[in-house]
Design an enzyme around this catalytic site. Sequence first.
Site, short mmCIF file in Angstrom:
data_model
loop_
_atom_site.label_atom_id
_atom_site.label_comp_id
_atom_site.label_asym_id
_atom_site.label_seq_id
_atom_site.Cartn_x
_atom_site.Cartn_y
_atom_site.Cartn_z
N HIS A 48 111.30 51.51 -5.90
CA HIS A 48 110.52 52.71 -6.25
C HIS A 48 109.67 52.49 -7.51
O HIS A 48 108.44 52.68 -7.46
CB HIS A 48 111.45 53.91 -6.42
CG HIS A 48 110.78 55.11 -7.01
ND1 HIS A 48 109.73 55.78 -6.39
CD2 HIS A 48 111.00 55.76 -8.19
CE1 HIS A 48 109.35 56.80 -7.16
NE2 HIS A 48 110.08 56.79 -8.26
N HIS A 72 110.41 54.10 -15.81
CA HIS A 72 110.36 55.56 -15.95
C HIS A 72 111.67 56.27 -15.59
O HIS A 72 111.89 57.41 -16.00
CB HIS A 72 109.18 56.15 -15.14
CG HIS A 72 109.39 56.20 -13.66
ND1 HIS A 72 109.01 55.18 -12.83
CD2 HIS A 72 109.91 57.16 -12.86
CE1 HIS A 72 109.30 55.52 -11.57
NE2 HIS A 72 109.84 56.71 -11.56
N GLU A 76 116.96 58.28 -17.65
CA GLU A 76 117.67 59.34 -16.94
C GLU A 76 118.79 58.80 -16.06
O GLU A 76 119.88 59.36 -16.00
CB GLU A 76 116.68 60.15 -16.09
CG GLU A 76 117.32 61.38 -15.46
CD GLU A 76 116.34 62.15 -14.59
OE1 GLU A 76 116.75 63.19 -14.07
OE2 GLU A 76 115.20 61.69 -14.41
N ASP A 77 118.52 57.69 -15.35
CA ASP A 77 119.46 57.24 -14.31
C ASP A 77 120.46 56.17 -14.76
O ASP A 77 121.44 55.93 -14.07
CB ASP A 77 118.68 56.68 -13.11
CG ASP A 77 117.91 57.77 -12.38
OD1 ASP A 77 118.14 58.96 -12.68
OD2 ASP A 77 117.08 57.44 -11.51
N ASP A 139 104.38 58.52 -9.48
CA ASP A 139 105.79 58.68 -9.11
C ASP A 139 105.91 59.72 -7.99
O ASP A 139 106.60 59.49 -6.98
CB ASP A 139 106.57 59.12 -10.35
CG ASP A 139 108.01 59.51 -10.04
OD1 ASP A 139 108.69 58.75 -9.34
OD2 ASP A 139 108.44 60.60 -10.49
N ASP A 259 82.26 70.24 13.57
CA ASP A 259 80.89 70.09 14.07
C ASP A 259 79.94 69.54 13.01
O ASP A 259 78.76 69.34 13.26
CB ASP A 259 80.36 71.45 14.56
CG ASP A 259 79.80 71.32 15.97
OD1 ASP A 259 80.05 70.28 16.58
OD2 ASP A 259 79.11 72.25 16.41
#
Length: 708
Positions: A48, A72, A76-77, A139, A259
């Site tokens: 990711h 990034h 947090e993770d 992201d 059209d």
Amino acid sequence: MSTIDALAERLGNYLDDQKVNQVRRAYFYAEQAHEGQYRRSGERYISHPLAVANILAQLNLDHQSLMAAMLHDVIEDTGIPKDALTEQFGAPVAELVDGVSKLTQIEFRSRAEAQAENFQKMTLAMARDIRVILVKLADRLHNMRTLGPLNPEKRRRIATETLDIYAPIAHRLGMHSLCVELEDLGFAAMYPMRSQYIAKAVRKLRGDHHEIINEIRAGLEAKLEERGLPGRILGREKHLNSIYNKMKFKHKSFGEIMDVYAFRIVTESVDDCYRILGAVHSLYKPLPGRFKDYIAMPKANGYQSLHTTLFGKHVNIEIQIRTEEMESVANHGIAAHWMYKHDSEVGEVNQQRVDRWLEGLMEMRERADDSLEFIEHVKVDLFPDEIYVFTPKGRIMELPRGATPVDFAYAIHTDIGNACVACRVDRQLASLSQPLQSGQTVEVITAPGARPSPVWLNYVVTGKARSSIRHFLKTQQRRESVDLGRQLLSRSLNSLGSRLDEIGDARVQRVLAHNQVASFDRLLADIGMGNRMAYIVARQLAPDTGQDSDAAPALEETRAGQTMTIAGSEGSVIQFADCCQPIPGDPIVGRMSSGSGMVIHSERCESVRHLDADSPQLVYLSWAKDITDDFSVELRVETARKRGLIAELANTVTLAEANLEGINVDEYDAHHSVVIMTLHVRGRTQLARIMRRIRNLRTVKSVTRVRR
């Protein structure tokens, strides 16, 4: 070749080896930090961040942005602190990662107020460094591309966020390609069946129209070659979300939308753009009123192009003409700043536009009382449909459609807006409420001491104008309510034999704590707005009366000791009652109204006659001398019917040096009429003079003052 090697090869086209190696180092750091973590699809998590970096690499973003893209999700993770990133990769990268992490924690699905609070956080992050939102948009784009494994409810939530928040921001930053993909992916996630149906219909129609598209393209290419003009011709695809919105909101059929045949011609110079415009107009007839010159007058997000619609081959042909740099700005917006910053002004100009927008957002944020009000103001700026007007010196101003001269004044400067009293549009005096049209020249007339009117809020459309007016009015109201509260409290203290300046700080602090207010001014403002009774606070403050007593003032308080003076121009916290319309000379009382301040009534008004003379709601008032304000009053005139009656009455009022605001005739039989006149007078003396003059007219039977 591994995926990081493929990215490094792409980066080598515009970054030096040292910077590419720094991006590599960030990748390996993130890979180690995310070891053992997997996405819902089963892929290693590092795929990711790498995909996000690839999206930014397509925009030629700088190495720090790419490093932040790799890192990034680390804070947090994985629990790695910001300080560790600062030590490893430097403060700028750590700040970017921290900013993106905070945006990732934002939940836009929550209550409206929480959503608005979060939008304020996003605004702050963008203002500190615009690259934060660019990393976040990349992201979000990769997350939208890989929504498949999520459950339907979560897919819809993320799609709603994308359509409501992220796609409009991408549009406002001029990032068309990214915006369109976010919109189409969001539409497909929200309405999968509708998206599939429209996509299938587009594919079928494209096959049916293949010949005519090739014929138009060949005609355009031949005309450019004949004139010796450089240019590559591209077909423009209709996007699914755009088709759906036109069908839903503009009530157009699928056939009507499809059209139209759309082409884009990309050339080398601005001069070539205008030459190509002449060439295509010689090939097909242009439709009147459909030409737009966004090169001379760029859109608010920096977009530049010539737009024209032609009629040929029994169909409408839409053509956009622009240079290569304009094409880059149209597709990548603010990201073009990094693509062109070394050899062109285009990125710098676009950066300045975004900076101005962000400055405006920050100013609105400071002026808004709460986050809901802030997001209400911002919505206008996220969904603009621009008009272009000029200052008297020829400067171009971009405003949303429907903007008025008041919006224009605030767009120049907040102080100009606050002092605005009139305007000229194309050198003619015009109303401040009239919507402006593209191409008009607007001149604002200001006056010292002028101030915004609450009425302006009914017709201004820009967030800056609305927030500035509200901020001024609230500040003014607060100042006036503090002044009135001070007068009312002083009057109550005087009746208890005490004075405000004699009260000690310790006692004031105890009363503030008892009433749970943060400051003495806040307490005074509450009294002035009618939210607290002055006599209760006075008895708490007065030394010898028992701090918490809620008893009413003693009956022997004299009316003279309670009197306040009214000059007639006190502002928003003192209002004159519509029911009795008091004017200077009438005996008056003030009635405190919770949340509105003081409403002034005539002593004989039915609204106050039922109250006891010693009621804490009543404040006895007297008129100041030398009042110059005008006051509204109504007269009821009974008269015989006569030709020219209205003109005669109006002339009589004018001779008495009063203003006639309105007149209404109510005929009740063939011979008599009742005329209701609304006048502006300075007091009872002038009113008596007017009534005497009207009574002296031969046809007038009676004149009475109307009290509702």
